[in-house]
Design an enzyme around this catalytic site. Structure first.
Site, PDB file in Angstrom:
ATOM      1  N   GLU A   1      48.371  11.629 -20.769  1.00  0.00           N
ATOM      2  CA  GLU A   1      48.680  10.469 -21.427  1.00  0.00           C
ATOM      3  C   GLU A   1      50.406  10.330 -20.137  1.00  0.00           C
ATOM      4  OE1 GLU A   1      47.803   7.992 -22.633  1.00  0.00           O
ATOM      5  OE2 GLU A   1      45.836   9.520 -23.407  1.00  0.00           O
TER       6      GLU A   1
ATOM      7  N   ARG B   1      44.154   1.781 -19.078  1.00  0.00           N
ATOM      8  CA  ARG B   1      44.382   3.627 -19.383  1.00  0.00           C
ATOM      9  C   ARG B   1      42.669   3.532 -19.276  1.00  0.00           C
ATOM     10  NH1 ARG B   1      44.654   7.980 -18.803  1.00  0.00           N
ATOM     11  NH2 ARG B   1      44.808   9.410 -19.916  1.00  0.00           N
TER      12      ARG B   1
ATOM     13  N   ASP C   1      44.319  13.866  -7.739  1.00  0.00           N
ATOM     14  CA  ASP C   1      45.337  13.294  -9.504  1.00  0.00           C
ATOM     15  C   ASP C   1      44.064  14.073  -9.951  1.00  0.00           C
ATOM     16  OD1 ASP C   1      46.094  12.451 -12.284  1.00  0.00           O
ATOM     17  OD2 ASP C   1      44.768  10.514 -11.581  1.00  0.00           O
TER      18      ASP C   1
ATOM     19  N   THR D   1      48.871   6.491 -13.152  1.00  0.00           N
ATOM     20  CA  THR D   1      49.651   5.001 -13.058  1.00  0.00           C
ATOM     21  C   THR D   1      50.481   5.167 -11.745  1.00  0.00           C
ATOM     22  OG1 THR D   1      50.078   4.611 -15.819  1.00  0.00           O
ATOM     23  CG2 THR D   1      51.471   3.882 -13.638  1.00  0.00           C
TER      24      THR D   1
ATOM     25  N   GLN E   1      43.730  16.103 -19.615  1.00  0.00           N
ATOM     26  CA  GLN E   1      43.286  16.783 -21.060  1.00  0.00           C
ATOM     27  C   GLN E   1      42.889  18.433 -20.997  1.00  0.00           C
ATOM     28  OE1 GLN E   1      42.321  13.477 -19.783  1.00  0.00           O
ATOM     29  NE2 GLN E   1      43.243  12.646 -20.584  1.00  0.00           N
TER      30      GLN E   1
END
Length: 378
Positions: free
Chosen positions: A56, A198, A220, A61, A224
């Site tokens: 998050e 998302r 990327d 993004t 998590q």
């Protein structure tokens, strides 16, 4: 007697005494040119940038922004896939709010909405599409009336206002506020919709692009806890690390254990990365992301309640940002590590990321060039 002929690739050194001064000078110049070309070739090799950070934090993004900024827009098929992801985000989000309303003992604004709540909670989350984080248009349309009614209910709105007490995706409000647009039969996501969509990164995603004749590869990696073991697969041959932090999450806990403070988790990860010997020659740039959300939060939530060592004005953005930077800088304990560059970013703002990446690119190339000069003794 057998004559041995030299191979085509054989190299001979002719003594200088057998050469004229002009020939010696030509050889010297040729050698300098070869060395220069070799350095330029090395410098022009692809710059590999790792995007690291907790879940998050905005890595995916940021990668979408790189695609937009460097001219590779999303085609029809990609937009359709993002549309299905957005539908999934909305249904998951409204289900979380319905569940939270009940657990927080918040009464319905309109008791008739109990039926709509039961409708969305009966949604089949075990489907193969949901497992991929996607919901088809026809399925979403069946739930649209209930979603619309629930979002207008004061009980759901009260639950949303207490979202710090449970796990809710940040873009949910944006999509629920625009649910009528999502319900149009010809709806396709805009760039902003795509940036806000998302879907947790699982595995490794790469994006290649070129700017000012310098090739880049951006990688990327999922943030998590379950995905971080994959990071070690990408720890060699990299040029730079962009470490992203969600600066607005100082009052939230991890989804994984619902206990660990999210900012503390980011600080612990950063400490491991920035002091690791394998990154001794890798530039690390800190992105304190989600500045827009931080600006909203400092007006309402005191960071001092979660980090008692904070000494500034908890409702002053600059004081909170200064504190955050110092928290991360204090994690740099290795004697060989310079304090990382830092930027305050809003990953969903294309112009902000365009300007920030221009500075980042210059920093990466400058550091890269200095390292080559150091290696060749300049």
């Amino acid at each position: 007697m057998v004559d041995f002929l030299p191979s085509r690739n054989a190299r001979f050194t002719i003594p200088n005494c057998l050469l004229s001064h002009s020939e010696v000078d030509q050889i010297r110049k040729s050698k300098e040119i070869d060395e220069s070309l070799s350095r330029e070739k090395t410098f022009a090799e692809k710059k590999v940038i790792l995007l690291l950070g907790a879940g998050e934090s905005g890595k995916s993004t940021f990668l979408k922004q790189m695609r937009i900024i460097h001219g590779q827009d999303f085609d029809q098929r990609a937009k359709e896939e993002f549309r299905d992801t957005i539908y999934s985000n909305v249904i998951k989000g409204i289900r979380v709010l319905v569940d939270a309303r009940e657990k927080l003992h918040i009464p319905w604004g309109d008791p008739d909405n109990l039926v709509h709540g039961e409708t969305v909670m009966a949604f089949d989350t075990s489907s193969s599409m949901m497992a991929k984080g996607m919901v088809e248009t026809k399925v979403f349309m069946n739930f649209l009336p209930s979603i619309r009614a629930l979002w207008q209910d004061s009980g759901i709105q009260n639950a949303y206002d207490r979202r710090r007490e449970f796990q809710l995706g940040e873009p949910v409000k944006y999509f629920l506020d625009n649910v009528d647009k999502l319900g149009e039969l010809d709806y396709l996501p805009t760039q902003k919709d795509i940036l806000l969509a998302r879907k947790p990164t699982k595995g490794i995603y790469e994006y290649d692009f070129e700017t000012e004749n310098v090739p880049f590869k951006m990688v990327d990696l999922g943030g998590q806890r379950s995905e971080r073991k994959r990071w070690f697969e990408c720890f060699y041959g990299i040029t730079s690390i962009l470490f992203l932090v969600s600066s607005s999450e100082y009052d939230q806990v991890l989804m994984e254990d619902r206990q660990t403070n999210r900012l503390s988790e980011s600080l612990n990860i950063f400490e491991t990365i920035v002091n690791h010997r394998v990154f001794a020659d890798v530039s690390i740039i800190l992105f304190l992301n989600k500045t827009d959300l931080l600006e909203e939060k400092v007006e309402k939530v005191s960071i001092k309640d979660y980090f008692p060592e904070f000494t500034g004005d908890p409702h002053k953005l600059l004081d909170v940002q200064t504190f955050l930077v110092e928290c991360f800088r204090n994690k740099c304990q290795a004697h060989w590590r310079e304090l990382p560059y830092h930027h305050f970013t809003t990953a969903i703002n294309t112009e902000n990321i365009r300007l920030v990446f221009r500075d980042v690119k210059d920093t990466i190339l400058y550091d890269n060039l200095n390292s080559y000069h150091h290696c060749i003794g300049y």
